[in-house]
Design a protein around this motif. Structure first.
Motif, PDB file in Angstrom:
ATOM      1  N   TRP A 123      -7.893   1.053 -11.093  1.00  0.00           N
ATOM      2  CA  TRP A 123      -7.949  -0.353 -10.678  1.00  0.00           C
ATOM      3  C   TRP A 123      -6.698  -1.088 -11.172  1.00  0.00           C
ATOM      4  O   TRP A 123      -6.058  -1.822 -10.419  1.00  0.00           O
ATOM      5  CB  TRP A 123      -9.214  -1.013 -11.223  1.00  0.00           C
ATOM      6  CG  TRP A 123      -9.349  -2.461 -10.858  1.00  0.00           C
ATOM      7  CD1 TRP A 123      -8.769  -3.529 -11.498  1.00  0.00           C
ATOM      8  CD2 TRP A 123     -10.074  -3.016  -9.748  1.00  0.00           C
ATOM      9  NE1 TRP A 123      -9.103  -4.708 -10.869  1.00  0.00           N
ATOM     10  CE2 TRP A 123      -9.897  -4.419  -9.796  1.00  0.00           C
ATOM     11  CE3 TRP A 123     -10.863  -2.470  -8.738  1.00  0.00           C
ATOM     12  CZ2 TRP A 123     -10.488  -5.282  -8.861  1.00  0.00           C
ATOM     13  CZ3 TRP A 123     -11.448  -3.323  -7.814  1.00  0.00           C
ATOM     14  CH2 TRP A 123     -11.262  -4.709  -7.876  1.00  0.00           C
ATOM     15  N   LYS A 124      -6.335  -0.880 -12.415  1.00  0.00           N
ATOM     16  CA  LYS A 124      -5.148  -1.562 -12.936  1.00  0.00           C
ATOM     17  C   LYS A 124      -3.889  -1.094 -12.221  1.00  0.00           C
ATOM     18  O   LYS A 124      -2.994  -1.898 -11.933  1.00  0.00           O
ATOM     19  CB  LYS A 124      -4.992  -1.319 -14.439  1.00  0.00           C
ATOM     20  CG  LYS A 124      -3.703  -1.941 -14.971  1.00  0.00           C
ATOM     21  CD  LYS A 124      -3.633  -2.003 -16.466  1.00  0.00           C
ATOM     22  CE  LYS A 124      -2.385  -2.738 -16.900  1.00  0.00           C
ATOM     23  NZ  LYS A 124      -2.319  -2.985 -18.346  1.00  0.00           N
ATOM     24  N   GLN A 125      -3.792   0.194 -11.924  1.00  0.00           N
ATOM     25  CA  GLN A 125      -2.610   0.707 -11.242  1.00  0.00           C
ATOM     26  C   GLN A 125      -2.443   0.076  -9.869  1.00  0.00           C
ATOM     27  O   GLN A 125      -1.324  -0.176  -9.419  1.00  0.00           O
ATOM     28  CB  GLN A 125      -2.716   2.239 -11.107  1.00  0.00           C
ATOM     29  CG  GLN A 125      -1.441   2.935 -10.697  1.00  0.00           C
ATOM     30  CD  GLN A 125      -0.386   2.930 -11.791  1.00  0.00           C
ATOM     31  OE1 GLN A 125      -0.616   2.450 -12.894  1.00  0.00           O
ATOM     32  NE2 GLN A 125       0.784   3.464 -11.479  1.00  0.00           N
ATOM     33  N   MET A 126      -3.543  -0.216  -9.213  1.00  0.00           N
ATOM     34  CA  MET A 126      -3.506  -0.818  -7.881  1.00  0.00           C
ATOM     35  C   MET A 126      -3.446  -2.341  -7.930  1.00  0.00           C
ATOM     36  O   MET A 126      -2.778  -2.971  -7.112  1.00  0.00           O
ATOM     37  CB  MET A 126      -4.748  -0.396  -7.089  1.00  0.00           C
ATOM     38  CG  MET A 126      -4.957   1.097  -6.962  1.00  0.00           C
ATOM     39  SD  MET A 126      -3.840   1.858  -5.778  1.00  0.00           S
ATOM     40  CE  MET A 126      -4.518   1.260  -4.245  1.00  0.00           C
ATOM     41  N   MET A 127      -4.149  -2.933  -8.891  1.00  0.00           N
ATOM     42  CA  MET A 127      -4.322  -4.384  -8.933  1.00  0.00           C
ATOM     43  C   MET A 127      -3.411  -5.092  -9.938  1.00  0.00           C
ATOM     44  O   MET A 127      -3.291  -6.310  -9.902  1.00  0.00           O
ATOM     45  CB  MET A 127      -5.780  -4.721  -9.268  1.00  0.00           C
ATOM     46  CG  MET A 127      -6.748  -4.355  -8.156  1.00  0.00           C
ATOM     47  SD  MET A 127      -6.570  -5.471  -6.748  1.00  0.00           S
ATOM     48  CE  MET A 127      -8.092  -5.149  -5.871  1.00  0.00           C
ATOM     49  N   VAL A 137       0.817  -1.204   0.000  1.00  0.00           N
ATOM     50  CA  VAL A 137       0.000   0.000   0.000  1.00  0.00           C
ATOM     51  C   VAL A 137       0.857   1.264   0.000  1.00  0.00           C
ATOM     52  O   VAL A 137       0.487   2.292  -0.575  1.00  0.00           O
ATOM     53  CB  VAL A 137      -0.994  -0.035   1.191  1.00  0.00           C
ATOM     54  CG1 VAL A 137      -0.338   0.360   2.494  1.00  0.00           C
ATOM     55  CG2 VAL A 137      -2.216   0.805   0.912  1.00  0.00           C
ATOM     56  N   TYR A 138       2.046   1.207   0.631  1.00  0.00           N
ATOM     57  CA  TYR A 138       2.968   2.343   0.567  1.00  0.00           C
ATOM     58  C   TYR A 138       3.417   2.594  -0.879  1.00  0.00           C
ATOM     59  O   TYR A 138       3.406   3.730  -1.356  1.00  0.00           O
ATOM     60  CB  TYR A 138       4.195   2.086   1.450  1.00  0.00           C
ATOM     61  CG  TYR A 138       4.128   2.748   2.810  1.00  0.00           C
ATOM     62  CD1 TYR A 138       5.015   3.748   3.166  1.00  0.00           C
ATOM     63  CD2 TYR A 138       3.169   2.364   3.749  1.00  0.00           C
ATOM     64  CE1 TYR A 138       4.968   4.354   4.417  1.00  0.00           C
ATOM     65  CE2 TYR A 138       3.105   2.958   5.004  1.00  0.00           C
ATOM     66  CZ  TYR A 138       4.012   3.963   5.328  1.00  0.00           C
ATOM     67  OH  TYR A 138       3.962   4.562   6.563  1.00  0.00           O
ATOM     68  N   LEU A 139       3.832   1.513  -1.540  1.00  0.00           N
ATOM     69  CA  LEU A 139       4.309   1.672  -2.919  1.00  0.00           C
ATOM     70  C   LEU A 139       3.193   2.137  -3.841  1.00  0.00           C
ATOM     71  O   LEU A 139       3.418   2.950  -4.741  1.00  0.00           O
ATOM     72  CB  LEU A 139       4.906   0.356  -3.419  1.00  0.00           C
ATOM     73  CG  LEU A 139       6.269  -0.021  -2.847  1.00  0.00           C
ATOM     74  CD1 LEU A 139       6.635  -1.455  -3.226  1.00  0.00           C
ATOM     75  CD2 LEU A 139       7.353   0.943  -3.329  1.00  0.00           C
ATOM     76  N   ASP A 140       1.974   1.654  -3.633  1.00  0.00           N
ATOM     77  CA  ASP A 140       0.868   2.008  -4.523  1.00  0.00           C
ATOM     78  C   ASP A 140       0.335   3.411  -4.292  1.00  0.00           C
ATOM     79  O   ASP A 140      -0.157   4.051  -5.228  1.00  0.00           O
ATOM     80  CB  ASP A 140      -0.276   1.001  -4.360  1.00  0.00           C
ATOM     81  CG  ASP A 140      -0.008  -0.298  -5.101  1.00  0.00           C
ATOM     82  OD1 ASP A 140       0.881  -0.312  -5.976  1.00  0.00           O
ATOM     83  OD2 ASP A 140      -0.688  -1.304  -4.811  1.00  0.00           O
ATOM     84  N   ILE A 141       0.428   3.917  -3.068  1.00  0.00           N
ATOM     85  CA  ILE A 141      -0.176   5.220  -2.783  1.00  0.00           C
ATOM     86  C   ILE A 141       0.845   6.358  -2.804  1.00  0.00           C
ATOM     87  O   ILE A 141       0.588   7.425  -3.367  1.00  0.00           O
ATOM     88  CB  ILE A 141      -0.930   5.199  -1.429  1.00  0.00           C
ATOM     89  CG1 ILE A 141      -2.137   4.255  -1.541  1.00  0.00           C
ATOM     90  CG2 ILE A 141      -1.390   6.605  -1.036  1.00  0.00           C
ATOM     91  CD1 ILE A 141      -2.953   4.131  -0.274  1.00  0.00           C
ATOM     92  N   VAL A 142       2.018   6.144  -2.202  1.00  0.00           N
ATOM     93  CA  VAL A 142       3.014   7.234  -2.163  1.00  0.00           C
ATOM     94  C   VAL A 142       4.306   6.860  -2.877  1.00  0.00           C
ATOM     95  O   VAL A 142       5.209   7.695  -2.992  1.00  0.00           O
ATOM     96  CB  VAL A 142       3.316   7.669  -0.712  1.00  0.00           C
ATOM     97  CG1 VAL A 142       2.079   8.271  -0.067  1.00  0.00           C
ATOM     98  CG2 VAL A 142       3.868   6.506   0.115  1.00  0.00           C
ATOM     99  N   GLY A 143       4.436   5.625  -3.353  1.00  0.00           N
ATOM    100  CA  GLY A 143       5.598   5.241  -4.133  1.00  0.00           C
ATOM    101  C   GLY A 143       6.870   5.041  -3.341  1.00  0.00           C
ATOM    102  O   GLY A 143       7.948   4.939  -3.938  1.00  0.00           O
TER     103      GLY A 143
END
Length: 804
Positions: free
Chosen positions: A568-572, A346-352
């Protein structure tokens, strides 16, 4: 279907066999000038410093042979074109570029003679220039020749994002239902029958028998032209398949010279049976059939299905819909991933960024039942970190960059400040899109596109770029084919693409088919007229304002499905619809997509709220699944089971190194700095985030695209270029060397360095065997070079490079 059709024997005038034979030598002969002239131009590069180079005799021979072969190929090509059954605009382009190549070749020989025999050294530059232009011309001629023989999309069709998702099974051919009907087949059945026949024509025949390319003067893309037939007469005898040349040809074995289609896949048994049955039934084609699409077309209007009642433990609406999908596909929920895996994901997906060891510990010790939701909200509240991470996603999609083609010549405009501010402030998506479509000075770069220097293809003028890019990014629609000719992969027509492009134009554009003006100007229309009517007499700013208002209205469900699918694709790791730029394709869950898009509108177009819903779902917390073949992700039979395992992006990889080892990029390298110095120090921004620096060889090797074109998907597969950069790249090597020096000074002891490396880069302590191996490698008092090698080994681990 690449071979000309003949209605019956003896109807065509036979040419003398020798001319036919010589003409058919053209495809063989034409390869010689292509290879010889290109090789000659390549070798000429080695002589730029010295004309009297040892390669000169070989180059001279290649040029002589290449020009001679070009002249010979032109003669054979003219024979082939006039005797055989080729036609259409692609033939004209191939023919004239081939002739131009031969003429240019004679120019090359003239200058070569002037230099070599008459010693006029001043003409060396003219000789080289003409040689390089000739090499380019023969390449262009070869491209059009390949389009003639293999179809216009022969090369690009194999790319994952352009792969045709069509198969005979998609049409659900039910021959029995049609066979049971007698002569009095209902109009509804007739429409369905011919609709399926047209789908076969569209996917298997249009490449050679449509407006863009017409072999044998036969077109199969319009009703009256289908029954008119080709140069030898009708190809269909309604009611009599045995006398229909079309039916005869499609039944021939692939190896037969008259077999159709002559290129690509043969028709399936069901497709052949379908066309045969259609002809047998009298080849019905009611006028109502022309209103039906042969391609899948997604609904434009929004739709919000009723949310099913959830099971115990499933409160997130995403999970309720996924549970319905799991039941339908006989799948079971798996246990959510552990805290460390979830936090890193979740860190990588939200704040990189990676969590720090302290954050891992604090999260593990947090005993609140809703801690994952709480931490997601905290991450989304880190506005600047969020903006710096999502800048990469939007820079790719909006082809915004910090340097590159057009910026120096004012043929391109950056939108960086506007984009960063919009993300930081979580601007509602409808306003975000409106400001892109009806821009001010800060946001105009997207629709202004790139003004290339010199002449460009008609499909790449800035107005058409705007139409293509808005269609692709905002609407999940491919208009690139329709910008050159009527599309082979959708119902969009050339004039519709030009009508949409006219919205972005100061004047009315003249329509060009395959770069050739057709002497007609299109109207000015939005792609879906039910969304609103554009005033064709209005000024460009007024048209853009109308477009912006029409496109963002809630009635445009397609626009909101598109952005939901992208996030959705960026997260999943895989979209509900694939590819994400082809929103007419079928989603694996139509209900989930429609519900999320409607909810997104009702929640005020809030992108962070959308991300929160996904990140807190049990579906997002499922164990990741890897795919050996990335093509499986685009497969029509894809089954969703959870997050797709994927590689960290170039920016995430760089920032992780900068966080814990040493800054990959210094602050001086920032091309956009959103902070004043004091604010930056307050936020502990001790390094330059990779999303804010100019592209370079290191970032390119790790997957950052060239942003001269829209990029909505990055390849997550490792590549040879990436492997070379990670093993021999100057930037990574230099960064690790500096980091090793700093760590040696800070920690000194080898055991501490091993423990800290695992804690900071992997979020855990080393296992006993890992510690033992590491200590054997670096020792108790390691040298900086040993530490550098240890860093490198950890960075190459799948555990570091993949998001699990």
């Amino acid at each position: 279907m690449a071979t000309a059709l003949q209605a019956g024997e003896g109807t065509a005038v036979e040419s003398f066999w020798l001319w036919k034979f010589l003409g058919r030598l053209h495809p063989l002969a034409v390869h010689f000038p292509v290879s010889l002239l290109l090789f000659a131009a390549f070798l000429e590069l080695f002589t730029l410093g010295k004309f009297a180079h040892k390669l000169r005799p070989g180059i001279n021979l290649l040029v002589l042979a290449g020009v001679g072969a070009a002249l010979f190929s032109v003669v054979l090509g003219l024979l082939l074109a006039n005797i055989e059954d080729y036609g259409g605009t692609t033939l004209n382009l191939h023919q004239w570029t081939g002739i131009a190549t031969a003429v240019l070749g004679l120019v090359v020989l003239y200058f070569m003679n002037q230099v070599l025999n008459k010693k006029q050294w001043a003409k060396v530059k003219a000789y080289r220039t003409s040689l390089f232009i000739t090499a380019l011309a023969v390449s262009v001629a070869g491209h059009f020749g390949a389009s003639l023989t293999h179809g216009e999309e022969y090369l690009t069709s194999v790319l994952p994002w352009n792969e045709d998702a069509y198969s005979p099974a998609d049409m659900d051919i039910d021959l029995v239902a049609f066979e049971e009907d007698g002569a009095d087949m209902s109009e509804e059945k007739q429409v369905k029958l011919v609709g399926q026949v047209r789908a076969v024509f569209a996917h298997s025949c249009y490449n050679c028998h449509s407006a863009a390319k017409t072999k044998g003067e036969l077109r199969l893309d319009q009703k009256e032209l289908v029954f008119q037939g080709g140069e030898s007469g009708p190809v269909i005898v309604p009611g009599n398949p045995g006398k229909s040349e079309l039916v005869r040809r499609i039944k021939l074995p692939k190896s037969h010279k008259d077999a159709m289609p002559s290129k690509g896949k043969s028709l399936s048994k069901d497709e052949i049976a379908l066309i045969t049955l259609w002809v047998e039934k009298g080849a019905p084609w009611p006028d109502a059939a022309d209103k039906e699409s042969v391609f899948r077309v997604a609904d434009l209007a929004p739709r919000k299905p009723n949310l099913p009642s959830g099971k115990s433990g499933l409160s997130n609406p995403v999970d309720i819909w996924v549970d319905e999908y799991f039941i339908q596909n006989d799948l079971s929920w798996k246990n959510p991933v552990d805290d460390r895996t979830y936090l890193r994901r979740v860190y990588l997906d939200i704040v990189g960024l990676l969590p720090t060891p302290e954050e891992y510990k604090k999260f593990e010790e947090d005993d609140r039942p809703e801690k994952r939701s709480i931490w997601v909200r905290q991450l989304l509240a880190r506005n600047d970190d969020y903006a710096m991470h999502w800048m990469s996603f939007w820079n790719d999609a909006l082809r915004n960059d910090y340097t590159g083609t057009g910026y120096i010549t004012k043929g391109r405009y950056a939108i960086t400040d506007w984009l960063y501010t919009s993300l930081r402030d979580n601007k509602p998506y409808d306003q975000f899109v409106k400001q892109l479509l009806n821009p001010d000075e800060k946001s105009k770069g997207f629709i202004e596109g790139i003004r290339w220097r010199g002449d460009v293809n008609a499909s790449q003028v800035t107005e058409m770029q705007a139409a293509q890019n808005v269609g692709q990014v905002i609407l999940g629609l491919n208009l690139k084919c329709a910008s050159c000719h009527d599309s082979f992969i959708s119902d969009w027509k050339l004039e519709e693409a030009y009508a949409f492009a006219n919205i972005f134009a100061d004047t009315t554009l003249e329509v060009s088919r395959c770069d050739i003006p057709i002497g007609k100007k299109a109207g000015t229309k939005i792609l879906w007229e039910e969304l609103g009517e554009i005033d064709s007499t209005a000024s460009r700013p007024e048209k853009l304002q109308q477009l912006a208002e029409y496109l963002v209205q809630p009635a445009n469900g397609r626009m909101y499905r598109t952005i939901v699918n992208r996030v959705w694709k960026q997260m999943m790791g895989r979209g509900l619809v694939e590819p994400v730029d082809e929103m007419d394709n079928e989603p694996w869950s139509q209900d989930l997509l429609d519900w999320m898009a409607s909810e997104f509108v009702e929640n005020g177009y809030d992108l962070k709220s959308l991300i929160y819903t996904i990140a807190t779902s049990r579906a997002y917390q499922q164990p990741s699944k890897g795919f050996d073949d990335p093509m499986d992700l685009a497969d029509e039979d894809f089954v969703f089971e959870g997050v797709v395992r994927r590689r960290v992006t170039a920016e995430q990889f760089s920032d992780a190194i900068s966080q814990f080892i040493h800054p990959v990029f210094e602050k001086e390298e920032l091309k956009y700095d959103p902070f004043e110095l004091a604010a930056a120090e307050q936020q502990n921004l001790s390094f330059a985030r990779a999303s804010l620096v100019a592209n370079n060889g290191f970032l390119k090797a790790l997957g950052r695209p060239n942003r001269e074109v829209v990029s909505t998907t990055r390849d997550s597969q490792a590549s040879l270029l990436q492997a070379l950069e990670l093993t021999n790249g100057e930037i990574l090597n230099g960064t690790l060397a500096k980091g090793a020096e700093a760590w040696k000074e800070k920690y000194r002891d080898g055991a501490i360095i091993v423990h800290e490396t695992y804690r900071q880069l992997l979020g855990r302590e080393p296992h006993q065997n890992e510690f033992k191996v590491a200590m054997e490698a670096i020792g108790e008092n390691p040298e900086p070079s040993d530490i550098q090698d240890f860093f490198w080994a950890i960075l190459l681990l799948p555990e570091f490079q993949l998001i699990y």
